[in-house]
Write a protein that holds these residues in place. Structure first.
Motif, PDB file in Angstrom:
ATOM      1  N   PRO A 121       0.839  -1.205   0.000  1.00  0.00           N
ATOM      2  CA  PRO A 121       0.000   0.000   0.000  1.00  0.00           C
ATOM      3  C   PRO A 121       0.877   1.259   0.000  1.00  0.00           C
ATOM      4  O   PRO A 121       1.984   1.263   0.554  1.00  0.00           O
ATOM      5  N   SER A 122       0.381   2.321  -0.600  1.00  0.00           N
ATOM      6  CA  SER A 122       1.187   3.537  -0.766  1.00  0.00           C
ATOM      7  C   SER A 122       1.682   4.138   0.557  1.00  0.00           C
ATOM      8  O   SER A 122       2.810   4.653   0.596  1.00  0.00           O
ATOM      9  N   PRO A 123       0.898   4.120   1.664  1.00  0.00           N
ATOM     10  CA  PRO A 123       1.429   4.708   2.903  1.00  0.00           C
ATOM     11  C   PRO A 123       2.717   4.039   3.381  1.00  0.00           C
ATOM     12  O   PRO A 123       3.589   4.708   3.958  1.00  0.00           O
ATOM     13  N   ILE A 124       2.856   2.740   3.125  1.00  0.00           N
ATOM     14  CA  ILE A 124       4.073   2.042   3.541  1.00  0.00           C
ATOM     15  C   ILE A 124       5.241   2.463   2.649  1.00  0.00           C
ATOM     16  O   ILE A 124       6.348   2.722   3.125  1.00  0.00           O
ATOM     17  N   HIS A 125       4.991   2.528   1.345  1.00  0.00           N
ATOM     18  CA  HIS A 125       6.029   3.000   0.425  1.00  0.00           C
ATOM     19  C   HIS A 125       6.511   4.394   0.837  1.00  0.00           C
ATOM     20  O   HIS A 125       7.723   4.664   0.906  1.00  0.00           O
ATOM     21  N   LYS A 126       5.566   5.288   1.100  1.00  0.00           N
ATOM     22  CA  LYS A 126       5.913   6.673   1.428  1.00  0.00           C
ATOM     23  C   LYS A 126       6.682   6.764   2.742  1.00  0.00           C
ATOM     24  O   LYS A 126       7.613   7.585   2.877  1.00  0.00           O
ATOM     25  N   ALA A 127       6.313   5.925   3.711  1.00  0.00           N
ATOM     26  CA  ALA A 127       7.011   5.940   5.000  1.00  0.00           C
ATOM     27  C   ALA A 127       8.457   5.470   4.831  1.00  0.00           C
ATOM     28  O   ALA A 127       9.377   6.017   5.462  1.00  0.00           O
ATOM     29  N   ILE A 128       8.662   4.476   3.977  1.00  0.00           N
ATOM     30  CA  ILE A 128      10.017   3.980   3.722  1.00  0.00           C
ATOM     31  C   ILE A 128      10.845   5.052   2.999  1.00  0.00           C
ATOM     32  O   ILE A 128      12.019   5.289   3.341  1.00  0.00           O
ATOM     33  N   ILE A 129      10.237   5.712   2.018  1.00  0.00           N
ATOM     34  CA  ILE A 129      10.927   6.776   1.281  1.00  0.00           C
ATOM     35  C   ILE A 129      11.328   7.907   2.221  1.00  0.00           C
ATOM     36  O   ILE A 129      12.444   8.428   2.155  1.00  0.00           O
ATOM     37  N   GLN A 130      10.417   8.286   3.112  1.00  0.00           N
ATOM     38  CA  GLN A 130      10.707   9.377   4.043  1.00  0.00           C
ATOM     39  C   GLN A 130      11.832   8.995   5.001  1.00  0.00           C
ATOM     40  O   GLN A 130      12.720   9.811   5.299  1.00  0.00           O
ATOM     41  N   LEU A 131      11.804   7.760   5.493  1.00  0.00           N
ATOM     42  CA  LEU A 131      12.845   7.300   6.411  1.00  0.00           C
ATOM     43  C   LEU A 131      14.198   7.277   5.697  1.00  0.00           C
ATOM     44  O   LEU A 131      15.233   7.625   6.287  1.00  0.00           O
ATOM     45  N   ASP A 132      14.190   6.908   4.441  1.00  0.00           N
ATOM     46  CA  ASP A 132      15.425   6.886   3.647  1.00  0.00           C
ATOM     47  C   ASP A 132      15.990   8.309   3.494  1.00  0.00           C
ATOM     48  O   ASP A 132      17.211   8.501   3.504  1.00  0.00           O
ATOM     49  N   LYS A 133      15.099   9.295   3.369  1.00  0.00           N
ATOM     50  CA  LYS A 133      15.545  10.692   3.279  1.00  0.00           C
ATOM     51  C   LYS A 133      16.088  11.183   4.624  1.00  0.00           C
ATOM     52  O   LYS A 133      17.087  11.911   4.666  1.00  0.00           O
ATOM     53  N   ASP A 134      15.423  10.774   5.700  1.00  0.00           N
ATOM     54  CA  ASP A 134      15.845  11.221   7.032  1.00  0.00           C
ATOM     55  C   ASP A 134      17.238  10.688   7.394  1.00  0.00           C
ATOM     56  O   ASP A 134      17.981  11.358   8.115  1.00  0.00           O
TER      57      ASP A 134
END
Length: 310
Positions: A121-134
């Motif tokens: 689901p997209s919320p999981i993808h987005k959370a992983i992307i954000q964590l990768d940026k952090d």
């Protein structure tokens, strides 16, 4: 040198994908760990210890600084489960960083999710992307079913067998009565809640194979199993009532197979066949599997498993 034919490779793939579809929780974690250990000698799982647990580390490779955290719910696509996945990702990575980064610096982190080949689901993808940026000095990515299958595909044949178990032999031996008794005894004890009315339709065998989209590999198993129907008839005549009970058991197993393996899955019909086989076999031996094959051929012919041609 062991020569592996295409049929054996195909069956191994089917059984692997059935495990992906049906495994969750600790069962999937054990499955993941067994594959990673076979593929990478430097991979180590982390066993929970006392009050500190595994300190948010389900497995790692210290030579590369690669860490894995596993999440394998029964249904990933529920709203609450998606929320739990995002929360677990953030909480576990923070805990992993606090407890392990000083010992073995984290260079790669994989959030392992059994998506059952349905996608994230997209919320999981987005959370992983954000964590990768952090944490821009760490590579953070999802690790889903297709990634595990890619690793499994590269394993040698012996390793695959160690993971998925016994691959049925192409030649079906004569059923041993002791094995048949043992198989029937096991099935009689299995609790299966869902049954349908008795079937009185006996369709044409080949028509039913074609209608259900079963492969020649499965067809050959059913055909050779049907050659030993006389052994079953003698067994049923000597054990009144067993035929009817097993009819309901196999009908329920087929219903379960349809629930777990949807029509949009690749090779769904063959997958359901091997799903029933695995559920009905309480141990992976040639005599036990042979007895189940013969039983499945019998109940296939009487339309208790798989669909009646319309």
């Amino acid at each position: 040198m062991i020569l592996i034919n295409k049929a054996e490779q195909y069956i191994a793939k089917i059984i692997f994908r059935n495990h992906i579809l049906t495994y969750s929780g600790q069962q999937f974690e054990d499955f993941f760990v067994s594959i990673m250990r076979k593929s990478n000698p430097s991979f180590y799982s982390v066993k929970a210890y006392g009050n500190i647990g595994d300190e948010k580390n389900d497995g790692f490779d210290r030579t590369t600084g690669t860490y894995y955290q596993i999440f394998a719910p029964e249904d990933l696509h529920k709203d609450q489960t998606i929320y739990d996945a995002v929360k677990k990702l953030k909480t576990d990575f923070k805990g992993l960083y606090e407890h392990w980064n000083n010992d073995v610096p984290i260079k790669k982190f994989y959030f392992v999710i059994n998506d059952k080949n349905k996608g994230l689901p997209s919320p999981i993808h987005k959370a992983i992307i954000q964590l990768d940026k952090d944490y821009n000095d760490i590579s953070i990515n999802p690790f889903i079913a297709k990634d595990l299958e890619s690793i499994f595909d590269l394993l040698n044949w012996d390793s695959k067998l160690d993971i998925i178990g016994f691959i049925p032999d192409e030649i079906l031996p004569v059923v041993e009565i002791d094995a048949l008794n043992e198989t029937v005894s096991h099935l009689m004890k299995v609790e299966l809640s869902r049954t349908s009315p008795d079937s009185f339709i006996v369709p044409d065998f080949d028509d039913k194979i074609i209608f259900n989209g079963l492969s020649d590999i499965v067809k050959n198993k059913l055909v050779t199993g049907s050659y030993q129907e006389n052994i079953l008839v003698q067994f049923f005549n000597a054990n009144p009532g067993v035929r009817e009970i097993l009819q309901k058991k196999f009908d329920a197993l087929y219903s379960q197979a349809k629930d777990d393996i949807s029509d949009d899955q690749e090779y769904f019909a063959d997958s359901r066949f091997y799903y029933i086989l695995e559920k009905a076999c309480h141990k992976n031996t040639i005599p036990i599997q042979s007895s189940v094959f013969v039983l499945m051929a019998y109940y296939f012919s009487s339309c208790d498993i798989f669909e009646e041609p319309k």
